[in-house]
Design an enzyme around this catalytic site. Sequence first.
Site, PDB file in Angstrom:
ATOM      1  N   HIS A  81      73.875  69.469  57.214  1.00  0.00           N
ATOM      2  CA  HIS A  81      73.094  70.067  55.962  1.00  0.00           C
ATOM      3  C   HIS A  81      72.674  71.339  56.293  1.00  0.00           C
ATOM      4  O   HIS A  81      71.668  72.435  55.744  1.00  0.00           O
ATOM      5  CB  HIS A  81      72.094  69.316  55.015  1.00  0.00           C
ATOM      6  N   ASP A 121      69.420  63.548  57.833  1.00  0.00           N
ATOM      7  CA  ASP A 121      70.224  63.208  58.190  1.00  0.00           C
ATOM      8  C   ASP A 121      71.633  63.384  57.882  1.00  0.00           C
ATOM      9  O   ASP A 121      72.257  64.604  57.167  1.00  0.00           O
ATOM     10  CB  ASP A 121      69.836  62.604  55.975  1.00  0.00           C
ATOM     11  N   GLU A 122      72.593  62.538  57.249  1.00  0.00           N
ATOM     12  CA  GLU A 122      74.369  63.073  57.324  1.00  0.00           C
ATOM     13  C   GLU A 122      74.516  63.681  58.152  1.00  0.00           C
ATOM     14  O   GLU A 122      75.526  64.602  57.776  1.00  0.00           O
ATOM     15  CB  GLU A 122      74.217  63.232  55.276  1.00  0.00           C
ATOM     16  N   ASN A 123      74.262  63.665  59.170  1.00  0.00           N
ATOM     17  CA  ASN A 123      75.445  64.528  60.270  1.00  0.00           C
ATOM     18  C   ASN A 123      76.307  63.670  60.638  1.00  0.00           C
ATOM     19  O   ASN A 123      75.795  63.093  61.751  1.00  0.00           O
ATOM     20  CB  ASN A 123      74.246  65.090  61.847  1.00  0.00           C
TER      21      ASN A 123
END
Lengths: 688, 688
Positions: free
Chosen positions: A252, A332-334
């Site tokens: 992000h 998150d969401e890497n």
Amino acid sequence: MKYLLVLLLAGFTSGAQIQKEQLNLMPWPQSIVLNDGSFTLTKNFKVNITGNPNPRIFGGVTRFLRRLDGRTGIFFEQGFIAKLNEVPTAELQINCTKSGKIALYEDESYHLDISQNKITINATSDLGALHGLETLLQLLQNNGTSFYFPNSQISDFPRFTWRGLMIDAARHFQPVDVIKRNIDALAAMKMNVFHWHLVDDQGWRIEMKKHTKLIELASDGLYYTQEEIKSIVKYADERGILIVPEIDVPGHGSAILTAYPEIGSKVTTLTGGTSEKNIQGTAIATYGIERNAGIFSPTLDPSNPKTYQLLSEFFDEVCPLFPGSYFHIGGDENEGKDWDANPKIQEFKKKNKLANNHELQTYFTMQLVPMLKKHGKQLMGWEEILTKNMSKEAIIHSWRGPNEGVMAGQSLVDAVKKGYKTVLSNGYYIDLMYPVESHYLNDPMPKGADLSAEEKERILGGEATMWTELATPATIDSRVWPRTAAIAERLWSAETVIDVPNMRKRLDVVSFRLEELGLTHIRNKAVILRNIANNQSIKSLSEFSNVCEPLKGYKRNKGGTEYQMYSPLTLFADACTPDAKDALAFDDAVSQYLANKSPENKAKVAAYLNKWIAVNKGLNELSSNAPLVQPILPLAKKLNDISEQLLLVLDNKSTLKAEDLQKLVEECDSKDYADVELAVYKSLKKLI
Amino acid sequence: MKYLLVLLLAGFTSGAQIQKEQLNLMPWPQSIVLNDGSFTLTKNFKVNITGNPNPRIFGGVTRFLRRLDGRTGIFFEQGFIAKLNEVPTAELQINCTKSGKIALYEDESYHLDISQNKITINATSDLGALHGLETLLQLLQNNGTSFYFPNSQISDFPRFTWRGLMIDAARHFQPVDVIKRNIDALAAMKMNVFHWHLVDDQGWRIEMKKHTKLIELASDGLYYTQEEIKSIVKYADERGILIVPEIDVPGHGSAILTAYPEIGSKVTTLTGGTSEKNIQGTAIATYGIERNAGIFSPTLDPSNPKTYQLLSEFFDEVCPLFPGSYFHIGGDENEGKDWDANPKIQEFKKKNKLANNHELQTYFTMQLVPMLKKHGKQLMGWEEILTKNMSKEAIIHSWRGPNEGVMAGQSLVDAVKKGYKTVLSNGYYIDLMYPVESHYLNDPMPKGADLSAEEKERILGGEATMWTELATPATIDSRVWPRTAAIAERLWSAETVIDVPNMRKRLDVVSFRLEELGLTHIRNKAVILRNIANNQSIKSLSEFSNVCEPLKGYKRNKGGTEYQMYSPLTLFADACTPDAKDALAFDDAVSQYLANKSPENKAKVAAYLNKWIAVNKGLNELSSNAPLVQPILPLAKKLNDISEQLLLVLDNKSTLKAEDLQKLVEECDSKDYADVELAVYKSLKKLI
């Protein structure tokens, strides 16, 4: 003589004896005993404070009085309360043993005792006393001419110590007043944590005095000044709320990397130049603030010392703004795409014996632990940080579920079994427009899991998460409230408090009362509809909005690119909410009719059907001078068509073939118009 | 072929040719030419900026796009505009010659040219361009499916250079978001001055870093931090608004003297002590923050050097917060009681040959001139500062009228004749709940007075004044808007623009559009009514509020003591506004009926009467569970009773004696209930 006395006493009470079921308390207290009689509110009502509370109690009591006079119209004589023991003879006596700390594990209990002439709130600290005042406000009753509190004894305390709301101020910036009014609402619902998501792909929202590029290049001018942050922290402290800030890294990262591309992971292959000067090699990529929703590849470079130097400097500037003990670093969401494609990072992994990107991310996160510890802060992160070498001090924020291809809340169980403290957000994603029931019945304590007492204790509580891809300052309140109040009850009240219809009944009143705090969740609906109606009557739109709900899950913003961060959110779907008001009532009417086809029950169902026929007519009339009504018309027509047929069915006059009727109903199961769905589809189906 | 071409062109226009009378522009432009055809708005619409504007234009254009997409639901491709000449091919071209200064006498003119495929705004500076964008937004038209701008040429500039709104943040503190949204509305109405009344008897509202006692003792914790003030100044600058701060001295001094009693004028005679130690003499009086409304005696001591030392220090801290060239020092309503009673002050007057308190106040005010000049600021004060030795640089703020025992606006004529510049507020006291017409027809240029051109030039303009004895953050917008928009037109447009019905028609649309700026003047009515209705239907309350107006002038708060600054303003009167919505429409219906007693005209009148009978019934039903409805019932009953009788009268069936009917109507001329009056009384009277 005795008989007369009884009569006289009855005369003093302000109406019939109230029953527990009539009380609209939320979260429901741990223990409540109702007694005969009541305390009638008059102009002479006064409050007195004794003990050793934190001075936040003075503002709390002053606000309590203003809310009470606002509701009742009674002109109390007390204005601003600023001292202990100002009115020793006051009817409401508040006593606190000590000053409350804005932290986890504080004693937030209170005892509230209401009798004919006196009310007392006893609490360990002002935090409990503030909760007691909220309960007292919720106990307010009235008959036709006066207001009163029912005589009662309440002993109350929270089940979980972490009862939070997250607001994403990165996707759509949410100005100071949005944050403040939501903090007021959190306090009213006895919640105690505000998690402030301040940095994401779509923007960096914290004024930086040293690293001004973050603001100049990565905020679009939409950020909180450090003074504003301090004022919000103070505001939250005064209301017993802990603030947990979040800077989301290493994924992000679009906003951070727009300002500091040199710490990004992406490599650009250069080929070109001129015939004289041939350019070949890699160069730093450039980044831009993200305008879409979704998961993007910009990621900080974990192999670059400058990454840690900058992050350490960021934390040095940001941490002192937040006195609380927790700092959320996202995590998150890497997806690691840019890591895989970067030879330098691959080499770094090998050199440091990091088997995969998970281990690389753990390496990265572990560098942040001391940076935060330096400022007395414990690291918290989304569940992806839960890897084998992660510090046991880290708090794991459980969020994923079936949509992310894992079992709902699995990480919560994993975390506590491995010795981590954890907070649940899976099931509390209020931005996804699911009905209140689904959140309400989602208990942080997993049902099936075999957890020891010690493991259970590591479940700190839960947090509603309000992501703002599709929420502006004008609409966010209606996405957060009233559903978050039901989540507040789940986190505060006993595990056994799970009666959904009862919750719904109370929630309706709680939602109404939340307006007094400045929340716009009710009032702004008419604002949106007036704009759609182009200053014509909003009656039809309003009635139609009572049976429509915004598309759920991630369906509204297909691929994350339909709406950009500056796209209009002044549409019909933005005026609609989950738990569409008329849908449940219609379903009840249908059920009653199917159980007993009496003329009265038939009339109730028919009234709805006739209303929707009129709505369709009304919307068509409106549309001739209101282009924004056009996208709604096809759906209103479908509801009109099935309503017309069902009216015939009710009278046994329908000449339509069963399959054609079926088809008409199925037409109502549409997600193709105006980003909403008809919440009455299933109930309509029951009628054929 | 020619014929076909004409047809094709007609096909391109978005509907029938529009007439000037259909445009809802406010303030009405100086010159407007409508041409055939129109510019149809599509997703591809883009803006381009050229020239040398101040960077405030970028935010202005970005906000313009967001308002336009909010209204139309069109997903424009442009997000945040931050550079000159970003899209040279854009349909809307804005060119500014120079950077606008936030000051008086700036060139605020603009030329707006709309044709089939192109729109241009040419302005001397960004200030004019921002005005042009507001006009363009107001020009937006639609048919059933699309939005368009009519082809036109507008040349526009303001008639007066000072077009202001004052908000009193002392009586009821008005938080940052209230100020900001009102600044947005000022900009939308092409106003350019925000006068911020920051200090009065009821509180000091400016954070003071050196003189912290002002905040600790005299603000109740309700004040703007210096950072908040700076952020508001910046916000105003970005919208072309000059801020004129006010610290009201030497009268209205309760708050200042609560912190610094030593500079007060009041002397207390001490008698007492013990028999051993007899105390006799005078001592400094103590003061408290004022909780009531009215004129109070606490006044600064003009004979005390410490008064000037402190004021000078206050200005040293406050002036740098405000870059504008004007500072308002109040100077009003000093009745001099404490001066007369203070022997030291009387002696000072004699010594300095000051014949009376007026001369003493002039002496006082003249000491402030250099304190402000030091910071590059010119002194402004309410008209009481206009005395013979007052500096000619002072700006005289004309406010008094018959209520204060003088001729309306007399001071304005006196001031310009004596060589002072002046601003008119008499006739613009919007807190007094007078109808919009009265403000609209109040021209700053006095009709009868024989003024030279030079004298006329000294009339800078006017200012609406919003005093907040009876206005909270929840109600203030409905007190300011929409009436201030009509005042804005008076100050901007030609003197000849005075058609009241036409203004009213446009004002209705302007008021609706102001909602998009976050103003709560429409939406908060329902909030107040929901609270009164105790979460029951607000239909009857809403309909009754459409014929009720808050008591006018100073009638609502008798003696200034009925409402204290913390009394509830959540009552029925707070939901009502001047220019009650149904009153005018009913009056029209009555007039039509009296002119022609056709069945249709009779039906129209009867519909209102029947509605009010239903309202009375509805309110009575509500009241059984809503104590706040009780105070309204007697008035609703009066309207019910006359309505019942008038229905009989319409049918020639009334058996009531004329005098009894007369009596029933006169009952409706009541100011005794719920702080409201029936706005239909005069129209009802016409029917008998």
